[in-house]
Design a protein around this motif. Structure first.
Motif, PDB file in Angstrom:
ATOM      1  N   UNK A  58       1.089  -1.228  -0.017  1.00 44.43           N
ATOM      2  CA  UNK A  58       0.015   0.097   0.118  1.00 44.43           C
ATOM      3  C   UNK A  58       0.714   1.204   0.096  1.00 44.43           C
ATOM      4  N   UNK A  59       2.074   1.209   0.897  1.00 43.78           N
ATOM      5  CA  UNK A  59       2.865   2.250   0.888  1.00 43.78           C
ATOM      6  C   UNK A  59       3.465   2.477  -0.476  1.00 43.78           C
ATOM      7  N   UNK A  60       3.956   1.574  -1.319  1.00 42.35           N
ATOM      8  CA  UNK A  60       4.602   1.498  -2.675  1.00 42.35           C
ATOM      9  C   UNK A  60       3.463   2.183  -3.476  1.00 42.35           C
ATOM     10  N   UNK A  61       2.309   1.846  -3.569  1.00 38.62           N
ATOM     11  CA  UNK A  61       1.098   2.383  -4.374  1.00 38.62           C
ATOM     12  C   UNK A  61       1.010   3.911  -4.143  1.00 38.62           C
ATOM     13  N   UNK A  62       1.093   4.028  -2.781  1.00 34.14           N
ATOM     14  CA  UNK A  62       0.890   5.527  -2.405  1.00 34.14           C
ATOM     15  C   UNK A  62       2.044   6.383  -2.829  1.00 34.14           C
ATOM     16  N   UNK A  63       3.200   5.834  -3.024  1.00 31.55           N
ATOM     17  CA  UNK A  63       4.283   6.825  -3.331  1.00 31.55           C
ATOM     18  C   UNK A  63       4.323   7.032  -4.824  1.00 31.55           C
ATOM     19  N   UNK A  64       3.525   6.030  -5.396  1.00 33.85           N
ATOM     20  CA  UNK A  64       3.672   6.540  -7.179  1.00 33.85           C
ATOM     21  C   UNK A  64       2.358   7.219  -7.458  1.00 33.85           C
TER      22      UNK A  64
END
Length: 174
Positions: A58-64
């Motif tokens: 979820x964090x990685x998705x948010x970073x993009x």
């Protein structure tokens, strides 16, 4: 639950970073210490290993979210987001297949890998199960964050730190 020191050793933190950590340290103060002492790469390794895998993805998705991405990167993000919303084997395996089909190892493929390596098996349904090593999601997360940080090489370190700061509040403080 994985301890800070177990996570640090598992992710092979640098000797200087290991020297900053104390036995029994809680996750959030440990990552904060690494950031404050200039060990952003080690902080990234540790936070990616200590967070639950669904939080990592979820964090990685948010970073993009605010970054213009190529179509294949957007496809990898979409697969990861589908798994975060509904973490089941169908979504996880779709992400794993996306990783396998992308020989260029793009940002989207690494995000899909973080998802695909979050559990289950690395083999197709019906084959003998081969679980991914437990730290594989963290390793893929490091690749995603580093690729995102490289989009602006003039601020690589500060961008990587900002990505870690985005999620540090999710770690236990005690």
């Amino acid at each position: 639950m994985l301890t800070v020191m177990q996570g640090a050793l598992d992710m092979e933190l640098s000797a200087p970073a290991l020297g900053c950590l104390q036995s029994g340290m809680a996750p959030r103060p440990a990552v904060r210490t690494l950031l404050d002492r200039g060990h952003s790469f080690d902080a990234l390794k540790l936070i990616a290993r200590l967070l639950p895998k669904v939080y990592v993805v979820a964090w990685l998705c948010d970073c993009t979210r605010d970054i213009p991405l190529e179509w294949n990167d957007r496809a990898g993000v979409a697969l990861a987001n589908a798994w975060v919303r509904e973490p089941n084997e169908t979504h996880r395996y779709a992400a794993l297949n996306f990783w396998t089909a992308d020989p260029k190892r793009t940002l989207g493929a690494w995000l899909a890998a973080a998802t695909g390596w979050s559990g289950g098996s690395l083999t197709p349904p019906g084959a003998a199960e081969v679980p991914p090593p437990d730290k594989m999601t963290a390793l893929a997360a490091m690749a995603v964050i580093n690729k995102l940080s490289m989009l602006d090489s003039a601020t690589f370190e500060s961008r990587r730190e900002a990505f870690v700061e985005r999620v540090i509040h999710l770690l236990p403080n005690a």
